[in-house]
Design an enzyme around this catalytic site. Structure first.
Site, PDB file in Angstrom:
ATOM      1  N   CYS A 284       0.797  -1.231   0.000  1.00 20.88           N
ATOM      2  CA  CYS A 284       0.000   0.000   0.000  1.00 20.88           C
ATOM      3  C   CYS A 284       0.832   1.285   0.000  1.00 20.88           C
ATOM      4  O   CYS A 284       0.878   1.989  -0.994  1.00 20.88           O
ATOM      5  CB  CYS A 284      -0.952  -0.015   1.199  1.00 20.88           C
ATOM      6  SG  CYS A 284      -2.168  -1.340   1.074  1.00 20.88           S
TER       7      CYS A 284
HETATM    8  N1  LIG Z   1      -3.214  -5.658   1.394  1.00 23.06           N
HETATM    9  C1  LIG Z   1      -3.678  -4.611   2.051  1.00 23.06           C
HETATM   10  O1  LIG Z   1      -3.378  -4.406   3.210  1.00 23.06           O
HETATM   11  C2  LIG Z   1      -4.630  -3.642   1.401  1.00 23.06           C
HETATM   12  C3  LIG Z   1      -5.336  -2.754   2.208  1.00 23.06           C
HETATM   13  C4  LIG Z   1      -6.216  -1.866   1.611  1.00 23.06           C
HETATM   14  C5  LIG Z   1      -6.345  -1.869   0.232  1.00 23.06           C
HETATM   15  N2  LIG Z   1      -5.619  -2.731  -0.538  1.00 23.06           N
HETATM   16  C6  LIG Z   1      -5.819  -2.713  -1.993  1.00 23.06           C
HETATM   17  O2  LIG Z   1      -6.629  -3.822  -2.349  1.00 23.06           O
HETATM   18  C7  LIG Z   1      -6.264  -4.320  -3.642  1.00 23.06           C
HETATM   19  C8  LIG Z   1      -5.929  -5.792  -3.538  1.00 23.06           C
HETATM   20  O3  LIG Z   1      -4.782  -5.938  -2.728  1.00 23.06           O
HETATM   21  P1  LIG Z   1      -4.348  -7.318  -2.105  1.00 23.06           P
HETATM   22  O4  LIG Z   1      -3.286  -6.989  -1.086  1.00 23.06           O
HETATM   23  O5  LIG Z   1      -5.517  -8.106  -1.680  1.00 23.06           O
HETATM   24  O6  LIG Z   1      -3.669  -8.000  -3.372  1.00 23.06           O
HETATM   25  P2  LIG Z   1      -3.097  -9.488  -3.451  1.00 23.06           P
HETATM   26  O7  LIG Z   1      -1.958  -9.437  -4.384  1.00 23.06           O
HETATM   27  O8  LIG Z   1      -2.908 -10.044  -2.075  1.00 23.06           O
HETATM   28  O9  LIG Z   1      -4.279 -10.333  -4.086  1.00 23.06           O
HETATM   29  C9  LIG Z   1      -4.859 -10.066  -5.289  1.00 23.06           C
HETATM   30  C10 LIG Z   1      -5.418 -11.358  -5.879  1.00 23.06           C
HETATM   31  O10 LIG Z   1      -6.054 -11.003  -7.108  1.00 23.06           O
HETATM   32  C11 LIG Z   1      -5.798 -12.044  -8.047  1.00 23.06           C
HETATM   33  N3  LIG Z   1      -5.993 -11.503  -9.397  1.00 23.06           N
HETATM   34  C12 LIG Z   1      -5.168 -10.753 -10.145  1.00 23.06           C
HETATM   35  N4  LIG Z   1      -5.747 -10.427 -11.310  1.00 23.06           N
HETATM   36  C13 LIG Z   1      -6.979 -10.981 -11.307  1.00 23.06           C
HETATM   37  C14 LIG Z   1      -8.071 -11.002 -12.220  1.00 23.06           C
HETATM   38  N5  LIG Z   1      -7.997 -10.347 -13.388  1.00 23.06           N
HETATM   39  N6  LIG Z   1      -9.176 -11.686 -11.886  1.00 23.06           N
HETATM   40  C15 LIG Z   1      -9.263 -12.354 -10.700  1.00 23.06           C
HETATM   41  N7  LIG Z   1      -8.256 -12.372  -9.801  1.00 23.06           N
HETATM   42  C16 LIG Z   1      -7.144 -11.685 -10.090  1.00 23.06           C
HETATM   43  C17 LIG Z   1      -4.366 -12.468  -7.749  1.00 23.06           C
HETATM   44  O11 LIG Z   1      -4.111 -13.768  -8.228  1.00 23.06           O
HETATM   45  C18 LIG Z   1      -4.333 -12.376  -6.216  1.00 23.06           C
HETATM   46  O12 LIG Z   1      -4.654 -13.614  -5.600  1.00 23.06           O
HETATM   47  C19 LIG Z   1      -5.101  -3.441  -4.107  1.00 23.06           C
HETATM   48  O13 LIG Z   1      -5.592  -2.402  -4.894  1.00 23.06           O
HETATM   49  C20 LIG Z   1      -4.556  -2.880  -2.811  1.00 23.06           C
HETATM   50  O14 LIG Z   1      -3.903  -1.646  -2.997  1.00 23.06           O
HETATM   51  C21 LIG Z   1      -4.778  -3.634   0.018  1.00 23.06           C
END
Ligand SMILES: NC(=O)c1ccc[n+]([C@@H]2O[C@H](COP(=O)([O-])OP(=O)(O)OC[C@H]3O[C@@H](n4cnc5c(N)ncnc54)[C@H](O)[C@@H]3O)[C@@H](O)[C@H]2O)c1
Length: 441
Positions: A284
């Site tokens: 993030c």
């Molecule tokens: N991790 C955090 O603490 C956090 C907190 C707030 C917001 N966010 C935001 O949330 C979003 C997701 O983050 P995350 O940490 O969960 O990511 P992540 O990398 O942990 O997980 C994302 C998942 O999406 C899957 N993916 C990718 N492309 C895809 C598609 N086209 N269709 C279906 N699945 C797909 C990947 O295989 C992966 O398993 C980001 O924008 C991030 O900035 C994250």
């Protein structure tokens, strides 16, 4: 197709909406089952919804089915139950979104090597949602992204398919604020911001997300919700960069920086405590501000404070490594004869996530200077240095073989008494007891 009107069940804050047509709980597809999507899917399932969890990664789905996931205990128990009762279905088929009444998109939004936004996964996921959208669906984007994304990637292409937001489909942006690694902050206790394409879109999304958040704060537009998330994380980046700067000022003056932050934090207004550290990792803070800055650069709009904060954040692990190298040099130890132990490979305490980890960047820089580097982290079993050499965590470190111990993340509850016996420690966490040969950055 007639629109399925959403009715409330007895406890709207705790249960998912039902569709009048089917008088059954609405089925919700969660696209992307990572750190955000999986807990979201589990929270919706716990509220009674049938959930279709969709992820393009078979590996991730296998890990979820094997319960091999980095989740707090309550979510692990939820996963256990959800996989057992058949109400959580997992799929790697993108078209599975078509079967859902509501779709929540939680895919990653990284940056490339030049730190420019790289929203390829977001574009692909939204294009798929649009291609399979049907009248009556509520579609919510939760990934952190640039202002204008929801309109550009969902609202406009949906309209081209004849699905008007607010009339045929309901589209909103609702940024996720989950705090991984801290079991004291429950996902539902954190208020949720929602901005819809229209007031009806906002209302639908509010109802959809009510089971996952005790409080929902609505804003007037998609763009206001998108900017809210970027503002929050850029605010944090600026404050963390300033905390590191003030730690340097404190060190220069011979004052303990943490003592000063703790004292300032007793002020009940106008101050928000941020602590210095080895750098900022994870998915993030080192990433999201670029989704604000890059479009501004394109528009010729200056944001010098945020720009400088991000430059300082990027430079921070390098500054820690430089300090480690200068401590070794100061003791007359040649770098290519030195040994160092980095304590903490996770990007912060409480997680097993080494993405953008300062510990990894510091280990790589020390390794690049010729130092023989090892690391210890009870939550991260293995890392790859600069994409090449694989390092495995030293299971039970002893102080003896290391010229310098560099502390970058200390997990709560992890055994650390052995640190007291280490002769030379560079503490980039500012949490190790101060004493002889205990150095700050
Ligand atoms: N991790 C955090 O603490 C956090 C907190 C707030 C917001 N966010 C935001 O949330 C979003 C997701 O983050 P995350 O940490 O969960 O990511 P992540 O990398 O942990 O997980 C994302 C998942 O999406 C899957 N993916 C990718 N492309 C895809 C598609 N086209 N269709 C279906 N699945 C797909 C990947 O295989 C992966 O398993 C980001 O924008 C991030 O900035 C994250």
């Amino acid at each position: 197709m007639p629109e399925a009107r959403v009715l409330e069940v007895e406890a709207p804050a705790a249960r998912v909406p039902v569709t009048r047509v089917e008088t059954a709980p609405a089925t919700i597809a969660v696209v992307g089952l990572g750190y955000v999507g999986l807990p979201t899917a589990l929270a919706l399932h716990a509220a009674g919804a049938p959930v279709i969890g969709i992820d393009v990664s078979e590996r991730r789905l296998l890990a979820i089915r094997s319960r091999d996931v980095d989740l707090p205990r309550t979510d692990v128990l939820r996963l256990e139950g959800a996989l057992g009762d058949g109400r959580l279905r997992l799929s790697s088929i993108p078209a599975a979104v078509a079967a859902a009444d509501a779709v929540i998109v939680c895919v990653p939004t990284p940056v490339d090597e030049q730190r420019r936004p790289h929203p390829a996964a977001l574009r692909a996921a939204c294009a798929n949602v649009v291609a399979h959208a049907r009248a009556g669906q509520t579609i919510v984007l939760t990934s952190t992204t640039y202002v204008g994304s929801t309109r550009e990637l969902l609202v406009e292409p949906l309209a081209e398919r004849g699905l008007r937001a607010g009339e045929d489909v309901f589209v909103a942006f609702a940024p996720e604020r989950i705090l991984p690694g801290d079991p004291t902050v429950q996902q539902r206790a954190v208020p949720r911001v929602v901005g819809g394409a229209t007031a009806r879109c906002t209302a639908r999304t509010r109802e959809l997300l009510a089971p996952t958040a005790d409080r929902i704060h609505t804003v007037s537009s998609l763009e206001a919700a998108e900017l809210t998330k970027l503002y929050e994380n850029t605010f944090r980046a600026v404050n963390l960069a300033f905390a590191n700067e003030m730690a340097g000022v404190s060190a220069h003056l011979g004052i303990d920086p943490v003592e000063v932050v703790d004292a300032a934090a007793t002020k009940p207004y106008g101050f928000l405590a941020h602590y210095p550290g080895p750098g900022v990792g994870g998915h993030c803070i080192p990433v999201d501000p670029y989704y604000l800055l890059e479009p501004l650069r394109g528009d010729g709009v200056a944001a010098p404070i945020a720009e400088q904060a991000m430059a300082a954040i990027e430079a921070r692990p390098g500054a820690v490594a430089e300090r480690a190298l200068s401590l070794l040099r100061g003791r007359g130890i040649a770098w290519d004869e030195a040994t160092a132990l980095v304590v903490g490979m996770a990007y912060k305490p409480g997680v097993a996530d080494a993405r953008e980890s300062p510990g990894l960047a510091i280990a790589e820089q020390l390794h690049g200077a010729g130092v023989d580097v090892a690391y210890h982290d009870p939550r991260v079993a293995e890392v790859r240095l600069a994409g090449e050499r694989v390092l495995r965590s030293v299971p039970q470190p002893t102080p003896a073989p290391f010229d310098l111990v560099v502390v970058t993340a200390l997990h709560d509850g992890a055994e650390r008494a052995w640190l007291d016996d280490c002769e030379h420690v560079l503490d980039a966490t500012y949490r190790v007891r101060l004493g002889r040969n205990r150095h700050l950055v």
